[in-house]
Design a protein around this motif. Structure first.
Motif, short mmCIF file in Angstrom:
data_model
loop_
_atom_site.label_atom_id
_atom_site.label_comp_id
_atom_site.label_asym_id
_atom_site.label_seq_id
_atom_site.Cartn_x
_atom_site.Cartn_y
_atom_site.Cartn_z
N GLY A 11 0.84 -1.21 0.00
CA GLY A 11 0.00 0.00 0.00
C GLY A 11 0.86 1.25 0.00
N LEU A 41 5.24 -2.31 -2.63
CA LEU A 41 4.19 -3.04 -3.34
C LEU A 41 2.93 -2.18 -3.45
CD1 LEU A 41 3.27 -5.85 -4.53
CD2 LEU A 41 2.38 -6.36 -2.24
N ILE A 43 -1.02 -2.30 -5.83
CA ILE A 43 -1.80 -3.16 -6.72
C ILE A 43 -1.35 -2.94 -8.17
CG2 ILE A 43 -3.82 -3.52 -5.24
CD1 ILE A 43 -5.15 -1.16 -6.55
N PRO A 48 -2.32 3.43 -9.37
CA PRO A 48 -1.48 3.26 -8.19
C PRO A 48 0.00 3.04 -8.52
CG PRO A 48 -3.48 1.98 -7.95
CD PRO A 48 -3.49 2.54 -9.34
N GLY A 90 -1.24 -1.87 3.11
CA GLY A 90 -2.29 -1.85 2.10
C GLY A 90 -3.43 -2.77 2.45
N ILE A 110 -6.56 -11.01 0.50
CA ILE A 110 -5.27 -10.33 0.30
C ILE A 110 -4.22 -10.88 1.26
CG2 ILE A 110 -4.07 -8.11 0.57
CD1 ILE A 110 -6.67 -6.70 -0.26
N GLN A 114 -0.58 -12.70 0.68
CA GLN A 114 0.66 -12.06 1.15
C GLN A 114 1.34 -12.93 2.21
OE1 GLN A 114 -0.24 -7.90 1.98
NE2 GLN A 114 -0.49 -7.48 -0.21
N GLY A 132 -2.97 -2.59 7.96
CA GLY A 132 -4.22 -2.60 7.19
C GLY A 132 -5.34 -3.25 7.97
N ASN A 133 -6.47 -2.59 8.02
CA ASN A 133 -7.59 -3.06 8.85
C ASN A 133 -8.47 -4.08 8.15
OD1 ASN A 133 -7.31 -1.83 11.36
ND2 ASN A 133 -7.84 0.16 10.47
N MET A 157 -0.65 -3.77 14.68
CA MET A 157 -0.35 -2.50 15.34
C MET A 157 -1.51 -1.98 16.19
SD MET A 157 1.01 1.02 13.64
CE MET A 157 -0.49 1.98 13.36
N HIS A 189 -7.75 -3.59 17.60
CA HIS A 189 -7.62 -2.20 17.15
C HIS A 189 -8.98 -1.77 16.61
CE1 HIS A 189 -6.49 1.49 15.27
NE2 HIS A 189 -6.90 1.04 14.10
N SER A 240 -6.69 8.80 9.75
CA SER A 240 -5.38 9.11 10.33
C SER A 240 -4.29 8.53 9.45
CB SER A 240 -5.22 8.49 11.71
OG SER A 240 -6.44 8.24 12.32
N ALA A 244 -0.69 7.42 12.16
CA ALA A 244 -0.60 5.97 11.98
C ALA A 244 0.81 5.59 11.54
CB ALA A 244 -1.63 5.49 10.96
P1 NAI Z 1 -5.20 4.28 1.43
O1 NAI Z 1 -6.44 3.78 0.80
O2 NAI Z 1 -4.79 5.70 1.26
O3 NAI Z 1 -3.96 3.40 0.91
C1 NAI Z 1 -4.01 2.03 0.84
C2 NAI Z 1 -3.18 1.61 -0.36
O4 NAI Z 1 -3.11 0.19 -0.36
C3 NAI Z 1 -3.80 2.03 -1.69
O5 NAI Z 1 -2.84 2.76 -2.43
C4 NAI Z 1 -4.14 0.70 -2.36
O6 NAI Z 1 -3.95 0.73 -3.76
C5 NAI Z 1 -3.14 -0.24 -1.70
N1 NAI Z 1 -3.54 -1.65 -1.72
C6 NAI Z 1 -4.77 -2.19 -1.63
N2 NAI Z 1 -4.72 -3.51 -1.72
C7 NAI Z 1 -3.42 -3.83 -1.86
C8 NAI Z 1 -2.74 -5.06 -2.04
N3 NAI Z 1 -3.40 -6.22 -2.11
N4 NAI Z 1 -1.39 -5.03 -2.16
C9 NAI Z 1 -0.73 -3.86 -2.13
N5 NAI Z 1 -1.33 -2.66 -1.99
C10 NAI Z 1 -2.66 -2.65 -1.85
O7 NAI Z 1 -5.29 3.90 2.97
P2 NAI Z 1 -4.39 4.41 4.18
O8 NAI Z 1 -4.99 5.62 4.76
O9 NAI Z 1 -2.97 4.44 3.77
O10 NAI Z 1 -4.64 3.24 5.23
C11 NAI Z 1 -4.17 1.92 4.97
C12 NAI Z 1 -4.79 0.96 5.95
O11 NAI Z 1 -4.35 1.23 7.27
C13 NAI Z 1 -6.31 0.96 6.00
O12 NAI Z 1 -6.77 -0.37 6.06
C14 NAI Z 1 -6.60 1.65 7.31
O13 NAI Z 1 -7.84 1.25 7.84
C15 NAI Z 1 -5.46 1.15 8.14
N6 NAI Z 1 -5.17 1.92 9.35
C16 NAI Z 1 -4.77 1.22 10.48
C17 NAI Z 1 -4.46 1.88 11.64
C18 NAI Z 1 -4.03 1.11 12.84
O14 NAI Z 1 -3.86 1.74 13.88
N7 NAI Z 1 -3.83 -0.20 12.82
C19 NAI Z 1 -4.55 3.35 11.73
C20 NAI Z 1 -4.93 3.99 10.50
C21 NAI Z 1 -5.25 3.29 9.36
#
Ligand code: NAI
Length: 326
Positions: A11, A41, A43, A48, A90, A110, A114, A132-133, A157, A189, A240, A244
């Motif tokens: 991601g 990595l 998609i 992207p 991601g 996914i 992975q 990733g959530n 995390m 989380h 966030s 994050a």
């Molecule tokens: P975002 O949507 O901006 O970026 C996610 C990226 O992952 C996108 O560019 C997408 O193309 C890519 N992606 C999707 N599937 C993929 C795959 N199979 N392989 C590689 N890349 C892939 O989202 P953002 O804001 O960066 O958040 C990412 C994740 O982190 C979300 O699931 C969000 O809920 C989670 N998150 C977790 C937190 C935690 O405390 N554990 C805190 C904040 C966000």
């Protein structure tokens, strides 16, 4: 000079990726003497991939001395090849009208792929951190694919929740952040997580006595920490990202710094009353070779009831995706 470590980030062209990669490359995660190779990595889709190229151009333009190489790819086996750390950021966001169960299943697929790839091609010392959530369940799914790597290499995390909780308590007590200690996150989380204020300390003293407002701790502090992610989305219109990314820097840095005690979601193995085999936040102490779980906190009835709630949610998530664990 030291051999570079290989850090795979999924991601990488997303919001968190944009706040994260520059900090890894600057040395914030692995220290000022440790060169890194970023293996990024995204998609395998034009948009992207093009955006990823742009991020890599900016990384080049920072002229980071520690960034010795970059790999940009749409293939998991290329991204995870010989990786020492796999940062799984991601995931698929919840779309309009999408049920939570569908989100769990879509993301589960996914993390199966992975997890398999990491187990097949990553370095022998590979460690995995899932952001990733739903991160606790995603890490469980990835770890279930591992034949070579032991389960304790797979973490999720909850550090953002710990950092949020420490900031809120410090603010309420009117003290510096460092004065707040022994505050750890238990469970998922998600808004059900339990930020254990009952053992927290402020300036070395029992936090509940220093704050002197049990109702605030139970009825304001806990929900504020649990719903902080939603409050950020409401205020910023985006989830966030910088905080994050910062929490992931803390999570990994503390996992490679012996002596650090911090909240990490790990395979519970029945500790603190969690169901065996769910990944739950709890305090760990980093050792020279990994980490040991701190199991000595005695929970009162209130804490036990909070842990039971977040455990129920984790068990429910596992039930939803149980077909993906086989
Ligand atoms: P975002 O949507 O901006 O970026 C996610 C990226 O992952 C996108 O560019 C997408 O193309 C890519 N992606 C999707 N599937 C993929 C795959 N199979 N392989 C590689 N890349 C892939 O989202 P953002 O804001 O960066 O958040 C990412 C994740 O982190 C979300 O699931 C969000 O809920 C989670 N998150 C977790 C937190 C935690 O405390 N554990 C805190 C904040 C966000």
């Amino acid at each position: 000079s030291r051999k570079p470590i290989r850090v795979a980030v999924t991601g990488a062209a997303g919001n968190i990726g944009y706040a994260l990669l520059f900090r890894i490359a600057s040395g914030a995660m692995f220290g000022p003497d440790q060169p890194v190779i970023l293996q990024l990595l995204e998609i395998p889709v034009e948009g992207p991939q093009k955006a990823l190229k742009g991020v890599a151009m900016e990384l080049e333009d920072c002229a980071f001395p520690l960034l010795t190489d970059m790999v940009l790819t749409g293939e998991a086996d290329v991204a995870f090849k010989d990786a020492n750390w796999c940062l799984l950021v991601g995931s698929k966001p919840r779309g309009p009208g999408m049920e939570r169960a569908d989100l769990l299943k879509d993301n589960g697929k996914i993390f199966i792929a992975q997890g398999k790839s990491i187990d097949a091609v990553a370095a022998d010392d590979a460690r995995v951190a899932v952001v990733g959530n739903p991160c606790n369940t995603n890490v469980m799914i990835a770890a279930a694919q591992a034949r070579r790597l032991p389960a304790d290499r797979f973490t999720a995390m909850v550090r953002l929740d710990e950092n949020r909780a420490r900031a809120q308590l410090a603010q309420k007590a009117g003290v510096a952040i460092d004065e707040v200690t022994d505050l750890y996150i238990y469970g998922n989380h998600s808004p059900t997580m339990f930020a254990d204020f009952t053992h927290a300390k402020v300036g070395g003293k029992d936090a509940a006595s220093v704050i002197g407002d049990e109702a605030w701790l139970k009825n304001d502090f806990l929900p504020a920490v649990g719903k902080r992610g939603a409050a950020i989305i409401e205020a910023r219109g985006l989830s966030s990202a910088a905080s994050a990314a910062n929490a992931l820097v803390d999570h990994v840095r503390d996992l490679v710094t012996p002596g650090k005690v911090h909240s990490v979601a790990i395979s519970s193995e029945g500790r603190y009353g969690f169901a065996p085999g769910v990944w739950a936040g709890m305090p760990v102490r980093t050792t020279a070779t990994g980490y040991e779980v701190i199991e000595t906190y005695a929970m009162d009835d209130f804490a036990k009831s909070k842990i039971a709630l977040t455990n129920d949610e984790l068990v429910g998530e596992r039930e939803t995706i149980k077909d993906l664990l086989a």
